[in-house]
Structure formats: C-alpha cells, structure tokens
Design an enzyme around this catalytic site. Structure first.
Site, PDB file in Angstrom:
ATOM      1  N   PHE A 111      -1.562   6.802 -37.514  1.00 34.87           N
ATOM      2  CA  PHE A 111      -1.047   6.097 -38.052  1.00 34.87           C
ATOM      3  C   PHE A 111      -1.213   4.869 -37.394  1.00 34.87           C
ATOM      4  O   PHE A 111      -0.325   3.901 -37.617  1.00 34.87           O
ATOM      5  CB  PHE A 111       0.747   6.097 -37.071  1.00 34.87           C
ATOM      6  N   LYS A 112      -2.567   4.441 -36.629  1.00 31.26           N
ATOM      7  CA  LYS A 112      -3.084   3.302 -36.300  1.00 31.26           C
ATOM      8  C   LYS A 112      -2.966   2.151 -37.641  1.00 31.26           C
ATOM      9  O   LYS A 112      -3.183   0.508 -37.513  1.00 31.26           O
ATOM     10  CB  LYS A 112      -3.589   2.845 -35.007  1.00 31.26           C
TER      11      LYS A 112
END
Ligand SMILES: *Cc1c(COP(=O)(O)O)cnc(C)c1O
Length: 468
Positions: A111-112
C-alpha cells in the site's frame, strides 16, 4: 491551507513546504490548521467515480492554493495509471459483513505505492518551482524503500539513498529496491536492524551542516502528503459500501499509525465512520495504548508481518494532539517525556475522545498463520501476513457483535507474493508474482554494504551527492 506543528513552536507554512519539510523544526508533526470537509452529497457522489478524480478532490482540499485543480488531477491520473487494477484500490467481499480493501495493485505490491506515487509528483512540482535539488534519505523495514525507489527513480531534481537492514527483509522486497538502475538512486544494506537504520537517518538530519550541504529531505510515513493520499481510499471504499447513508468500520494493520490516522482524517472530513480498529502484531504499542490509555514502548520482536515490527508509532502524536483538543504544549510535554522514558499516560479526557472512534486489537503469530489458512480454505483468497492481522481482528470484532450490521472493511496492505516465505510456511501455497512485477526476478541487483555506523554512511552519502 496552512500547516501547524503538533508541538506549537514552528511557524505555520503552506502545503508544499510542509511536504518538503516532513518533520517540523520543533520536532513536531504538521497538521492542517483546520479540517476541510465534504458534504454528504459530495461523499455520495464519489461512488463510481474514477479513483484519480476522488484523489484529486481529497488531496485538493489539503493542497489549497499550492496546486491548481487541473494540474492536481493530471498528477493523480498519472500516479494511479501505474496501478494494474482499473479500480486502483478495489473492494472485495470476504465474509458476511467483512470486506477486503485491496491496496496492493501498485508497482511494488504494497500500500505504500498509493501515497508514494503522488508524493514523488508533488516533490517534482515543488522542487522545479523552487529550483532545488534535494537528497532524500529513507530507512526501510522493507516496503517503504521499494515504493520510494519506484516513485523517485529517474527524477531530475532528487537523488535518493535507501538504507535497509541486511538479511531482515524478504528477497522480493529487496529486489524492488536493488534492481533499479537509475543513477539518482542508491540502496545500502546496513549491518544492523531497522531501528539502527533509522538512528543513522536521524543522526543525518541532526547534522545541520550536512542537511544544508546536500539539501536533505525525508519521505517517511509522517510526511503529510502521504497521510492525505491515504485518506482517499477510505472515501472510495466507504462510498462503494453505501456511505454516507450507511456508516462503515475499518480495520487497519498498524505499525507507524500513518494509515490508521488517515482514517481519522477521512472521519474529520465528514465520512461517517463507526469505528477504526488499529490491528497490530505482537509489537502492540498502539493496541495497548488504545486499550489501556498507556502509550508505552516495548522491545521490538521479529514477526511474519515485518512492516509492522515497530515500537514507536510516530503518527500517534497526531492523534494525541487532536484528542487533547490541540494542546500543543501538552503534546510537546508528552512526547518529550516519551522520548526520555519510553512511556506516557494519555490524560483521561483525551483517552475518552480517542476511544469514541478508535479501538485496538493485537494478533499473535499463531493466530496470524491460522488466519491465512482459514481465509484460504473458507474463501479461496490467499492473503499476506499483514492483511491476516487485520482479518483476524475484524473477525473478533464481528463476533463480539457490538457493531451490529455495520460493514467492516479490512485493509489489505500487501500482495501475498511480497511475503512468499511466510505465506508458504502458513498455508503451503507459494504465491507467484503478478505479471507486471515479475520482471524483477531476472534483473541484476545493485547495492552496497556498509557497517552499522552513522559516520561511514554519512561519508557514503556525501560522495554520492557529489557524484549524482
Ligand atoms: C507500512 C505497512 C503497514 C503499516 O502501516 P503504518 O502506516 O505504518 O501503520 C502495514 N502493512 C504493510 C504491508 C506495510 O508495508
């Protein structure tokens, strides 16, 4: 829109300046001077809109005058075209009353990417406008480094140095950093832990002469643009499940509390959220704080979900600031005390305010593994260990029944192929890399090894900054 520090001793600054600064000069974290809001009709209208459109609307509220709406929309369209799913962050029903929000369809499968892809474009805009070339240093426990390298490689006005703890990240995580061939990126394996890497980065930022000589900048999870970009998928997923007419709850796998705080931001902006559950692994500082009112550091333990092996949840300071009704003096006192003693008691009124929205759950290693297996057997979905922590916590909350029929959305923060060893050990299944990422397997790796020593790494950085 202006930004103030949680510790109250730094002047208010604009959006792009806050993005480039990262940490405020008084040691605090930037927060917007006031919370922008959406009307229920505006939130309802997000359902079915392209992700980039919603992202431009949400981030635009925070960017204010600093970025023209048309330009921001273009940046968001570009940023999210690097995702392989047309919905960018699709929602999938997992169990009755529990949905999965898949945040791993970006270039490095965690998700970064959602925040880093837009952050790099904001940097580019700000640096071009100011005629600056910055040096970004980042310590990574695995996922931040890859997402940052992918987002900044080839940037003409930023060079990037990433430090990772040698031998403590997965091969896939390492390859996302070390297979970049661009000259503006360097990756270094430090003979130490993630905390050691972070201490080296901290020492660099405290070196005033170095900071000025190479124009140092950081892109870690306290950067305001990352929080703002992460608030977006709270809106898209809630709208898909019937918000604002129906409340939803979120379960967030938590380390540094950046993602969970982004949920708080969405709530402040008008999204009706019934509950945000911060789900931790056995590094449970946040879960304990939300259960007991005592924010107290423990020893870091290695787990199957290494991106959450953290005992200082930096973004918790932002929640503390809000829960004390923005008492900057009290926040500064509390977090200075925490730095000294490793613990701080949350004042009762502030704890009550936090508890209205937040709850904490911690999930141990056994339950994480069993959840991977059970989810595979019961739903056919292979989930990664970070996601399993959230799913385990969501099942607990559901079983207690207190939230009635409010749908729960568990955030799925990484693709299982990013942690193949842990997933295979739990389930016997070896997840394969998706086609778009498979290229990293054959590519040559390029990284340097350095001792766990700030001076040596600083000398390396200076040589790199002189050369690139
Ligand atoms: C970084 C990360 C987390 C934790 O997010 P925070 O914002 O630090 O709480 C969870 N899962 C994965 C896969 C991550 O990379």
């Amino acid at each position: 829109m202006r930004y103030v520090s949680t510790r109250g001793e730094a002047p208010a600054i604009g959006f792009l300046d806050a993005v480039l600064a990262g940490l405020a000069p008084d040691g605090g974290l930037y927060v917007p001077e006031e919370w922008p809001t959406f009307t229920p009709a505006e939130i309802g209208a997000f359902d079915g809109k392209p992700y980039a459109t919603v992202a431009a609307a949400v981030i635009g509220k925070f960017a204010g005058q600093d970025v023209e709406p048309d330009e921001l929309l273009e940046m968001c369209q570009e940023a999210y075209s690097s995702f392989t799913h047309p919905c960018v962050t699709p929602v999938k029903q997992l169990y009755p009353g529990i949905a999965l929000l898949e945040l791993f369809h970006g270039p490095t499968l965690a998700f970064k990417d959602v925040a880093m892809q837009i952050l790099a474009r904001l940097y580019d805009k700000a640096l071009k406008a100011q005629g600056r070339r910055m040096t970004i240093v980042a310590a990574t426990s695995g996922d931040t480094g890859g997402a940052a390298v992918e987002a900044f490689r080839g940037a003409s006005n930023a060079r990037m140095l990433v430090l990772f703890p040698e031998g403590r990240i997965s091969e896939v995580q390492r390859r996302f950093m070390t297979t970049a061939s661009e000259a503006n990126v360097r990756t270094v394996a430090v003979a130490g832990s993630f905390d050691d890497c972070q201490s080296i980065v901290k020492a660099m930022f405290q070196d005033r002469a170095l900071r000025q000589a190479v124009d140092l900048s950081g892109v870690n999870s306290i950067n305001w643009a990352r929080i703002a970009a992460q608030a977006v998928y709270y809106f898209t997923s809630a709208a898909a499940l019937g918000a604002p007419h129906r409340k939803v709850g979120f379960v967030v796998p938590t380390g540094n509390f950046g993602d969970a705080f982004a949920g708080f931001v969405a709530h402040k902006m008008g999204l009706p959220i019934a509950r945000i559950v911060a789900a931790t692994n056995s590094n449970d500082i946040v879960a304990r704080a939300l259960q007991s009112g005592l924010y107290a550091r423990g020893a870091v333990r290695a787990t199957q979900s290494p991106a959450m092996d953290i005992q200082i949840a930096s973004n918790f300071e932002r929640l503390y600031f809000e829960a004390t009704r923005r008492e900057a003096l009290e926040t500064a006192r509390a977090f200075n005390a925490f730095a000294q003693t490793g613990s701080v008691a949350i004042p009762p009124q502030a704890f009550a305010a936090m508890s209205e929205l937040f709850a904490g759950e911690s999930v141990d290693e056994g339950e994480t593994g069993r959840t991977i297996v059970a989810t595979l057997n019961e739903t056919g979905e292979l989930i990664d260990p970070h996601t399993a922590v959230a799913v385990a916590a969501a099942k607990r909350v559901r079983a207690r029944g207190k939230l009635g029929s409010t749908p729960l959305i568990a955030l799925s923060t990484a693709h299982p192929a990013k942690f193949p060893e842990a997933v295979k050990a739990a389930s016997g299944m070896e997840p394969g890399l998706p086609a778009a990422a498979a290229g990293i397997e054959g590519k040559p790796e390029r990284f340097d090894r350095l001792p766990n020593d700030a001076e040596t790494v600083t000398a390396y950085l200076k040589a790199f900054a002189g050369a690139a």
